[in-house]
Design an enzyme around this catalytic site. Sequence first.
Site, mmCIF file in Angstrom:
data_model
loop_
_atom_site.group_PDB
_atom_site.id
_atom_site.type_symbol
_atom_site.label_atom_id
_atom_site.label_comp_id
_atom_site.label_asym_id
_atom_site.label_seq_id
_atom_site.Cartn_x
_atom_site.Cartn_y
_atom_site.Cartn_z
ATOM 1 N N SER A 295 0.791 -1.224 0.000
ATOM 2 C CA SER A 295 0.000 0.000 0.000
ATOM 3 C C SER A 295 0.825 1.278 0.000
ATOM 4 O O SER A 295 2.044 1.255 -0.078
ATOM 5 C CB SER A 295 -0.940 0.031 1.205
ATOM 6 N N THR B 102 -1.884 0.685 -6.243
ATOM 7 C CA THR B 102 -1.887 0.181 -4.878
ATOM 8 C C THR B 102 -3.156 0.684 -4.203
ATOM 9 O O THR B 102 -4.068 1.161 -4.880
ATOM 10 C CB THR B 102 -0.599 0.575 -4.119
ATOM 11 N N TYR B 103 -3.213 0.582 -2.884
ATOM 12 C CA TYR B 103 -4.376 1.077 -2.143
ATOM 13 C C TYR B 103 -3.886 1.920 -0.976
ATOM 14 O O TYR B 103 -2.717 1.865 -0.587
ATOM 15 C CB TYR B 103 -5.254 -0.083 -1.660
ATOM 16 N N ALA C 279 5.826 -2.069 -3.537
ATOM 17 C CA ALA C 279 5.835 -0.728 -4.135
ATOM 18 C C ALA C 279 7.031 0.099 -3.668
ATOM 19 O O ALA C 279 7.461 1.024 -4.362
ATOM 20 C CB ALA C 279 4.535 -0.001 -3.813
#
Length: 127
Positions: A25, A57-58, A75
């Site tokens: 994330s 992503t979140y 990431a």
Amino acid sequence: MTFEMLYSKIHRATVSDANLNYVGSITIDEDLMKAANLRVGQKVDIVNINNGERFQTYIIKGKAGSKDMCLNGAAARKVEIGDKIIVIAYATFSEAELENYKPTVVLVDDKNNIELITHELEGGKYV
């Protein structure tokens, strides 16, 4: 018919941390999330201005006032601390909703302080 459109973005944010050993994330300062109308768990595109990487992503909520912009998990390999990124969220709109369409654009300085919140896309000025 529906259209996938820019919903909101945080433009030219500075990566404050990269945590490879986290589950995944991006952690974003709660104040920046509110300014950009972003939500926990929302899918976002990340564009790294420094190296051209683009990935999804979140969001995880960071502490308000922290100026956090931290990429987590895999990431973290796509950025370096100090890189400039754009956080982009999209939404689906009906043709009728587009008559009043105004995305949110949050411009920040080098320390992730909010400089301007606008809803205008002026000929490439904020896009």
